[in-house]
Enzyme design. Structure first.
Site, PDB file in Angstrom:
ATOM      1  N   ASP A  69     -12.284   4.254  -3.973  1.00 41.25           N
ATOM      2  CA  ASP A  69     -10.833   4.239  -3.865  1.00 41.25           C
ATOM      3  C   ASP A  69     -10.483   3.404  -2.642  1.00 41.25           C
ATOM      4  O   ASP A  69     -10.680   3.842  -1.502  1.00 41.25           O
ATOM      5  CB  ASP A  69     -10.299   5.660  -3.734  1.00 41.25           C
ATOM      6  CG  ASP A  69      -8.777   5.715  -3.647  1.00 41.25           C
ATOM      7  OD1 ASP A  69      -8.135   4.641  -3.589  1.00 41.25           O
ATOM      8  OD2 ASP A  69      -8.227   6.826  -3.626  1.00 41.25           O
ATOM      9  N   ASN A  94     -10.271  -8.654  -4.948  1.00 41.41           N
ATOM     10  CA  ASN A  94      -9.207  -8.821  -5.941  1.00 41.41           C
ATOM     11  C   ASN A  94      -8.265  -7.622  -6.037  1.00 41.41           C
ATOM     12  O   ASN A  94      -7.105  -7.790  -6.408  1.00 41.41           O
ATOM     13  CB  ASN A  94      -9.854  -9.081  -7.307  1.00 41.41           C
ATOM     14  CG  ASN A  94      -8.868  -8.960  -8.436  1.00 41.41           C
ATOM     15  OD1 ASN A  94      -8.103  -9.880  -8.717  1.00 41.41           O
ATOM     16  ND2 ASN A  94      -8.862  -7.807  -9.093  1.00 41.41           N
ATOM     17  N   TYR A 159       5.160  -5.228  -0.881  1.00 46.23           N
ATOM     18  CA  TYR A 159       4.124  -5.997  -1.570  1.00 46.23           C
ATOM     19  C   TYR A 159       4.073  -7.422  -1.036  1.00 46.23           C
ATOM     20  O   TYR A 159       2.994  -7.947  -0.734  1.00 46.23           O
ATOM     21  CB  TYR A 159       4.401  -5.999  -3.069  1.00 46.23           C
ATOM     22  CG  TYR A 159       3.412  -6.794  -3.879  1.00 46.23           C
ATOM     23  CD1 TYR A 159       2.115  -6.310  -4.090  1.00 46.23           C
ATOM     24  CD2 TYR A 159       3.759  -8.018  -4.441  1.00 46.23           C
ATOM     25  CE1 TYR A 159       1.202  -7.028  -4.843  1.00 46.23           C
ATOM     26  CE2 TYR A 159       2.855  -8.743  -5.194  1.00 46.23           C
ATOM     27  CZ  TYR A 159       1.581  -8.246  -5.393  1.00 46.23           C
ATOM     28  OH  TYR A 159       0.675  -8.976  -6.125  1.00 46.23           O
ATOM     29  N   LYS A 163       0.913  -9.308   0.883  1.00 48.51           N
ATOM     30  CA  LYS A 163       0.266 -10.520   0.383  1.00 48.51           C
ATOM     31  C   LYS A 163       0.414 -11.678   1.363  1.00 48.51           C
ATOM     32  O   LYS A 163      -0.426 -12.586   1.399  1.00 48.51           O
ATOM     33  CB  LYS A 163       0.828 -10.889  -0.997  1.00 48.51           C
ATOM     34  CG  LYS A 163       0.438  -9.900  -2.081  1.00 48.51           C
ATOM     35  CD  LYS A 163      -1.076  -9.720  -2.183  1.00 48.51           C
ATOM     36  CE  LYS A 163      -1.498  -8.863  -3.341  1.00 48.51           C
ATOM     37  NZ  LYS A 163      -2.970  -8.699  -3.431  1.00 48.51           N
TER      38      LYS A 163
END
Length: 261
Positions: A69, A94, A159, A163
């Site tokens: 996890d 990824n 998010y 990124k």
């Protein structure tokens, strides 16, 4: 680069996080087709076991299943310990997730988990593998980021910020490791036909210029020597090129209006 040449440079083993679905699963398939043994990492053990069985039968490669996890603080060390006996030449970091909506409506625990999965664990995995790759004198690191990491995206703030961290990390490592025979590529896909849109409440059928995860993964592996950043979609390369050429305030307000609709 021919498949056997790819395996010689980046093999014999590749590690793929988030391998149970989407782009990660596609990476695992592409790498097995290029003759590489694999370590596949994700939370969903049954899916990993099914994938491993399929790849072993189809490509006659060795596949090690490593359930983890990535939201746990010790996830990176667990993976590093599990792979210590293996000659991993390619790290495909990824795994990632996000959510859409007004920033003040976001669940605080989900926000913290985004930072763990998208930033903390990839950073520590890279920190653990770089000395190994330097010692072997060749190899690569591939981060999966997003076009949303290129600019602060309204209604996708957490998010997009996570990124942006991945993009900066990948660019820095690309420059640091260029002289060491280690390729670093940060992949910035646009809309991709994975579970992610559905989990964010988005019907993939409503998305334009949707790419398949198989095409995204194959293109990324073909471009691994051409870092630091790679956007596989011609549409998103053009649209974000135009967006980033605008005054930042105008670009952000235009995105906010579009996302709100």
């Amino acid at each position: 680069m021919k498949p056997d040449e790819f395996a010689i440079r980046y093999g014999p083993v590749a590690l793929v996080t988030g391998a149970s679905s989407g782009i990660g699963r596609a990476f695992a398939e592409c790498l097995a087709a290029r003759g590489m043994d694999l370590v596949v990492v994700a939370r969903r053990t049954q899916r990993l076991e099914e994938l491993a069985t399929q790849l072993r039968r189809k490509y006659t490669v060795n596949v090690t299943v490593c359930p983890a996890d990535l939201a746990r603080p010790d996830a990176a060390q667990t993976i590093l310990d599990a792979t210590a006996p293996l000659d991993v030449g390619l790290l495909v970091s990824n795994a990632g997730f996000g959510f859409k909506g007004a920033f003040d409506g976001g669940d605080p625990q989900a926000m913290a988990d985004v930072l763990m999965v998208n930033c903390h664990t990839p950073m520590l995995l890279a920190r653990g593998f770089v000395p190994r790759l330097r010692q072997r004198g060749r190899g690569g690191i591939l981060f999966t980021s997003s076009v949303e990491g290129l600019i602060g995206c309204p209604y996708s703030a957490t998010y997009a910020a996570s990124k942006a961290f991945v993009n900066s990390l990948g660019e820095a490592l690309w420059a640091e490791l260029a002289a060491d025979g280690i390729s670093v590529l940060t992949l910035c896909p646009g809309a991709t036909d994975t579970e992610a849109p559905r989990l964010q409440g988005i019907d993939p059928a409503t998305l334009r210029h949707l790419m398949s995860p198989e095409v995204v993964a194959a293109l990324a592996l073909d471009q691994i020597d051409n870092g630091p950043i790679y956007i596989p979609s011609e549409h998103y390369r053009a649209s974000f090129g135009q967006l980033l050429a605008m005054p930042r305030r105008d670009a952000l307000l235009a995105m906010a209006r579009s996302m709100k609709r």
